[in-house]
Structures are given as structure tokens and as C-alpha cells.
Motif scaffolding. Structure first.
Motif, short mmCIF file in Angstrom:
data_model
loop_
_atom_site.label_atom_id
_atom_site.label_comp_id
_atom_site.label_asym_id
_atom_site.label_seq_id
_atom_site.Cartn_x
_atom_site.Cartn_y
_atom_site.Cartn_z
N ASP A 92 0.83 -1.21 0.00
CA ASP A 92 0.00 0.00 0.00
C ASP A 92 0.86 1.26 0.00
O ASP A 92 0.55 2.23 -0.70
N PHE A 96 0.12 1.78 -3.76
CA PHE A 96 -1.12 2.53 -3.64
C PHE A 96 -0.83 4.03 -3.49
O PHE A 96 -1.44 4.88 -4.14
N GLN A 100 -1.94 7.08 -6.06
CA GLN A 100 -2.88 8.12 -5.64
C GLN A 100 -2.30 9.50 -5.89
O GLN A 100 -2.98 10.37 -6.46
N LYS A 155 -5.33 1.77 4.76
CA LYS A 155 -5.08 2.29 3.40
C LYS A 155 -4.88 3.81 3.45
O LYS A 155 -3.98 4.35 2.78
N GLY A 321 -12.03 4.51 -7.00
CA GLY A 321 -11.61 3.49 -7.96
C GLY A 321 -10.36 2.76 -7.53
O GLY A 321 -10.26 1.53 -7.63
N LEU A 322 -9.37 3.51 -6.99
CA LEU A 322 -8.13 2.89 -6.52
C LEU A 322 -8.40 1.99 -5.31
O LEU A 322 -7.81 0.90 -5.20
N ARG A 324 -11.13 0.32 -4.64
CA ARG A 324 -11.73 -0.92 -5.13
C ARG A 324 -10.66 -1.81 -5.77
O ARG A 324 -10.65 -3.03 -5.59
N LEU A 325 -9.73 -1.17 -6.52
CA LEU A 325 -8.66 -1.92 -7.18
C LEU A 325 -7.76 -2.61 -6.16
O LEU A 325 -7.25 -3.71 -6.40
N PHE A 326 -7.59 -1.98 -4.98
CA PHE A 326 -6.68 -2.53 -3.97
C PHE A 326 -7.43 -3.31 -2.89
O PHE A 326 -6.94 -3.48 -1.78
N GLY A 327 -8.62 -3.79 -3.21
CA GLY A 327 -9.27 -4.78 -2.36
C GLY A 327 -10.30 -4.29 -1.37
O GLY A 327 -10.85 -5.09 -0.62
N SER A 330 -17.01 -1.52 -1.61
CA SER A 330 -17.49 -0.20 -2.06
C SER A 330 -17.64 0.78 -0.91
O SER A 330 -17.24 1.95 -1.02
N ALA A 333 -14.14 1.82 0.45
CA ALA A 333 -13.45 2.64 -0.54
C ALA A 333 -14.00 4.05 -0.56
O ALA A 333 -13.24 5.03 -0.67
#
Length: 596
Positions: A92, A96, A100, A155, A321-322, A324-327, A330, A333
Motif C-alpha cells: 500500500d 497505492f 494516488q 489504506k 476506484g483505486l 476498489r482496485l486494492f481490495g 465499495s 473505498a
């Protein structure tokens, strides 16, 4: 000379009284309105600032001083993160975080370049800082509400940590595009990065070979003031080292905190330094409000409001969106995206550097400084929305209340799952009052459906236990399913609340051995008694006599205790195997002779 010193002291005291008085009134009002302390500080700063009442001193000087609050904040966060946990979060932090910063910064660069009359260089140095978020706003919220260890909390922290690191490459970009003459002897971006790596390595070595022995020495002296001095020395020295080479001072303080994360004195340091952090962060937000250029807002209100709203919307969409992409699911996120959608304090640093590099005019720096400030002012409202989303992750009705709202109880129960529910009901059946704490919103919601009041928070935190009334409680029962709970986690609780009896649920034998070094703590293995009860029931159904059953259970308990003592003494889980039935020579147990 004496007269000048007298006037200087009078000015400082007068300014301090005005700042603290304005903060006191504003925070009380905004807390009462449910809008949080940060918005209160910002509004108080605007009111006493040069554009309204003009009661305060130089806001830039106050801001520079108050940035120590951010430094202390990162130190305290570092205290809660051991190197092993940082290693777990490496994906992350190193993937991540960069995604970002890059995506949000470049998106704002594109919007500014396409819609406003700026050169691409100016649009870049204005857009990239807008991709950063406010560490000073988000981390205290996550800490105070016990959400730093949630999925979206970790995160968010990883992103904020990388943003602090990213100040180096962002300043390098500003320097590379600069139209101003380069300062003589200024290091290149590559050399600056090398300095940063060497400084971090030096801090780690200093922590291991200087700071840890120093803390042990202070611990033997047992002077509380020395803990405060040692902690502040570690923060100031590490921050000063990083600042001197052009890197974020807050990053240096964070590294110092991580160095001490596994120290037995970390909780003492946290308790001593936290008040300084709280006061200085408040001054920081006061100064941000004081620096807001109201003339710029009056001249172009729609443009500033539109830019602030666009930034919040764009960053929310991209980070969702990021996430959701990193697990993240909804809900999580979206919570993370809302928490990090504002501009950050490093924006002011980068706008000032860009102005000095002759890439933007002072008017542009004031314009986008106002955008960042307004976005920070919107954060309390976004946090209220995020809090409601967090509370609704399982149900629309659950409310997460602080344990400070609970009445004083005889017993505090931490964790209200299948284990804690049974414990709590039996204690209440005996006529004792209880306060229940749990960190899982879904569990709080479920308990509420059955009429049980559960307060939200991390029950291992000293400050939260104190708010729950642990100073007056007769007992604290840790009933949560936390396999990482160990003696180091319990020791501060034991030392802070010596009058309360401690009981801890252990998942298995391994965790029990990890908890045993803590003195005066009662450890209960979660399936031990139920297993014994099932064996007794089975023997009864098999027509084994009562006396034999009781002797068998008593002998098992005796041998199990002997095995535990051998394992604890040697540190080897295989020790004491001879005490178990069915192993080597332990089958010679005679039912009518318990001495065997």
C-alpha cells in the motif's frame, strides 16, 4: 534592552491569550453544533486574522511554529507501527500511495491547464500539490475514533505516509522547472534522495544504539519529566535532521516513532507527548484560517468554490476506484476517498516554493491557497458523511458512540462477540454494572438489535479505557478475539489502572504463553473449559462413575498446568510433553492415586 524584552514578552502573552481564547470559544460552539474542532479552529483563525479583526500576530510565523503539531502527530503514529507491521503494509505504501499522488495530481494539473490561463509549468506545480491530503486532519480522526486499524484506516494511513515522502520529488520537480537562479551549493534531486535514505538509516541506528539504552536509563531513574524530555528530544532531533537536508521534518519524526514502536516505554511516551500534539495542531489550523485571503475569495468566489468542489469530487472518484482496485469493498473505498479528498498542508509549502521559483505569481498562490483552505473547511462535513457510511456498513440504524458517554460501571468488557456476550450476562446476573466496548460496527449493530448498548472503540487504548471509566472500574475483561494481544499490549493497562483486576481471553496455548509474562492477569483459554465439560459429559454417558470422572479431570488439570509451566520456563512449545496423557511414560496414571 530590558524594556524591549518586556514588550516582546507582553506581545507573546497577548497573542497567546487571543489565539487560545478564540479557539476555546469557536471549538465549544462548533463541537456543540456537531461540526468538529477543526472547522472551529479555521473559523476562529479567519475571525481574528488580518482580513477581519486583525487581532493576531503574523500568521506565517504562527503556522511555522504550529507545524510542530504535525511533527508530533507523525511521531505518535510511528509509535503505533512496528517495523514488522510497516513491512506488511509495504504494498500500500509503495504502490497505492504513488498511484494516488500521481493520478490525483495529474488530474488536477489537466483541469487547471485546460480551463485556466496558466502555462503548463504553472499548471503542473499548482495541480500536483492538490493531489495531497491533510495528514493533520485525517490521522487525528482515525486515531481518536479507533479506526486506524480498519481496512480503510490502514489504506488511508499508507497514502498519507507516502504523501509525506513525496514532498521530496515534488520539490525536486519545482526546482527542475524553476526560472529563478539556482541557490549556490543546492543539492540535486538525486542527491537529496540519497541524503534522505542515509538519514533514515542513521536514525534507525541511533534509535537502536542510543535512544533505546537512554530510555532504559530514564526508566530506572523513574522521573516522569525525563520521559517527556527524552521523547521531545527524539522528535526534535530526528525532525531537525530531515529538515536540514530538505526532507519533510514530519517524516523524520515518524521514523523516530517507528524506532520506538517496540519499546516497553512507548505507551508512556505517547501519554506524555499527546497533549503537546493536540494544542499545536489546534494552533496550526488557527494559522491556516488566519492566512486565508478573503479579498481573493471576494474577487472570485465562484471560481474558488468551483475549484474546491472539483478537487474534492475528482479526488473522491479517483480514490474510490483505486480503493476498489486494492481490495476495499465499495463502502470502505468511499469512506477512504471522502476522508482524503481535501487539500493538504503541504500545498502551502509547495505553492510558496513555486512562487519563489518564479513559476507562479503571488496572486495564484493566494488563489490556490484559498482553494486548499476551503477544501479543508469542507472536511468536517465529509467526515460526518464518512462516519455515517462507516456506521451503516452493515445496518442503517447503528450509531457508534464514544465510551465517554457511558455511566461509571463496576466492570468494563472489551469485545462483545460470542465470548463476551456470555461473560457480560453472567456478571450482570450477579448484580454488577458493565460497560461494553467493541471495535466492530457490525457487532455493535447486531448487539443493538437485541437491546444491548455497546460503545465503539479500540479497548486496548489507554485513553479510551480512561474515558470509559477504567480508573474507577473494579475489573477490565478483554473478551475479544485478538490473537495478536500479548504481554506488551497489556502491561500499560496493568500499570495505568493498577486497582482494576484484569482478565484476558486467550485463543490458544500459544497466546496464553505470550500473555503469561504480565503479572496479576487472569488468562482464560477460550475453549479449555468447554472441552473439559464435553469430556465429563461423554464420560457420564459412558457410565463412568462420578469419583473417577472427577479424578480424571483433576489429574488432567494438574498435568496441563505443569506442562504450561515447563513451556513458559523454557520458551519451547514442545517442552513438558511427558505431562500429557498418551505421551511416553505418562500412561501410568492410576485413577485412585491422584499423586501420580
Amino acid at each position: 534592552m530590558m524594556e524591549e524584552g518586556h514588550h516582546f514578552l507582553t506581545d507573546i502573552l497577548t497573542t497567546g491569550a487571543i489565539l487560545l481564547g478564540a479557539a476555546l470559544v469557536a471549538v465549544l460552539v462548533f463541537r456543540r453544533l456537531g461540526l468538529g474542532a477543526v472547522l472551529g479552529y479555521l473559523v476562529a483563525g479567519i475571525v481574528i486574522g488580518p482580513d477581519v479583526l486583525g487581532l493576531s500576530g503574523d500568521p506565517e510565523t504562527i503556522l511555522s511554529f504550529a507545524e510542530i503539531g504535525i511533527i508530533l502527530l507523525l511521531f505518535l503514529v510511528g509509535l503505533e507501527l512496528s517495523p514488522s507491521r510497516l513491512w506488511v503494509m509495504r504494498r500500500d505504501i509503495l504502490l497505492f500511495g504513488p498511484l494516488q499522488v500521481a493520478l490525483c495530481g495529474l488530474a488536477m494539473f489537466a483541469i487547471i491547464y485546460l480551463l485556466l490561463p496558466f502555462s503548463w509549468e504553472a499548471a503542473l506545480v499548482l495541480g500536483l500539490p492538490l493531489g495531497l491530503s491533510s495528514t493533520a486532519q485525517v490521522l487525528p480522526l482515525l486515531q481518536s475514533r479507533g479506526r486506524l486499524k480498519t481496512d480503510y484506516g490502514e489504506k488511508s494511513f499508507a497514502i498519507l505516509l507516502f504523501q509525506d515522502i513525496s514532498i521530496v520529488p515534488l520539490l525536486t520537480i519545482v526546482a527542475a522547472l524553476s526560472r529563478a537562479p539556482a541557490p549556490e551549493g543546492a543539492p540535486s534531486g538525486l542527491l537529496l534522495a540519497l541524503y534522505a535514505v542515509l538519514a533514515i538509516a542513521g536514525l534507525i541506528l541511533a534509535g537502536r544504539y542510543i535512544l533505546s539504552p537512554l530510555l532504559r536509563l530514564v526508566g530506572r531513574v523513574s522521573e516522569r519529566e525525563l520521559f517527556i524530555v527524552t521523547g521531545l528530544f527524539a522528535v526534535c532531533a530526528s525532525a531537525a535532521l530531515m529538515q536540514s537536508i530538505g526532507v519533510s521534518a514530519a517524516l523524520g519524526a515518524f521514523v523516530a516513532g517507528v524506532m520506538l514502536a517496540e519499546s516497553p516505554y512507548r505507551h508512556e511516551l505517547e501519554a506524555d507527548i499527546d497533549p503537546f500534539r493536540s494544542i499545536l495542531l489546534g494552533l496550526f489550523f488557527l494559522a491556516v484560517g488566519m492566512m486565508l485571503d478573503l479579498d481573493v475569495i471576494r474577487a472570485q468566489p465562484l471560481l474558488i468554490l468551483g475549484l474546491a468542489a472539483t478537487m474534492v469530487a475528482v479526488k473522491t472518484a479517483l480514490m474510490f476506484g483505486l480503493g476498489r482496485l486494492f481490495g476495499l469493498n465499495s463502502s470502505a473505498a468511499l469512506i477512504m476517498a471522502l476522508l482524503l479528498s481535501q487539500g493538504g498542508e503541504f500545498g502551502f509549502v509547495l505553492f510558496s516554493a513555486s512562487q519563489g521559483a518564479l513559476l507562479i505569481e503571488p496572486a495564484a498562490a493566494s488563489l490556490f491557497g484559498a482553494v486548499v483552505t476551503l477544501s479543508m473547511a469542507s472536511t468536517p462535513f465529509l467526515m460526518i458523511l464518512a462516519g455515517r457510511l462507516a456506521a451503516r456498513r452493515r445496518s442503517t440504524d447503528v450509531t457508534l458512540e464514544d465510551p465517554a458517554l457511558a455511566d461509571q460501571a463496576h466492570v468494563i468488557i472489551v469485545g462483545h462477540g460470542r465470548f463476551g456476550q456470555t461473560v457480560g450476562q453472567i456478571i450482570q446476573a450477579a448484580g454488577l454494572s458493565i460497560t461494553i466496548i467493541d471495535i466492530k460496527p457490525e457487532q455493535i449493530d447486531l448487539s443493538g438489535e437485541f437491546g444491548r448498548k455497546v460503545f465503539y472503540g479500540d479497548g486496548t487504548r489507554i485513553d479510551l479505557l480512561r474515558r470509559a471509566g477504567a480508573d474507577e472500574a473494579c475489573a477490565i475483561l478483554f473478551c475479544m478475539d485478538d490473537r495478536d494481544l500479548d504481554a506488551d499490549s497489556l502491561m500499560p493497562v496493568r500499570e495505568t489502572f493498577p486497582e482494576a483486576r484484569l482478565f484476558v481471553r486467550a485463543f490458544d496455548r500459544r497466546q496464553m504463553l505470550e500473555l503469561m509474562p504480565t503479572e496479576n492477569v487472569n488468562i482464560i483459554r477460550e475453549v479449555f473449559e468447554s472441552s473439559v465439560h464435553m469430556a465429563e459429559a461423554a464420560l457420564a454417558q459412558l457410565d463412568i462413575g462420578t469419583e473417577v470422572r472427577e479424578q480424571a479431570v483433576a489429574e488432567f488439570r494438574r498435568r496441563d498446568l505443569s506442562r504450561l509451566e515447563a513451556q513458559f520456563r523454557t520458551g519451547n512449545l514442545r517442552a513438558g510433553a511427558r505431562h500429557s496423557f498418551g505421551v511416553t511414560d505418562s500412561d501410568d496414571f492410576v485413577l485412585d492415586d491422584a499423586s501420580n
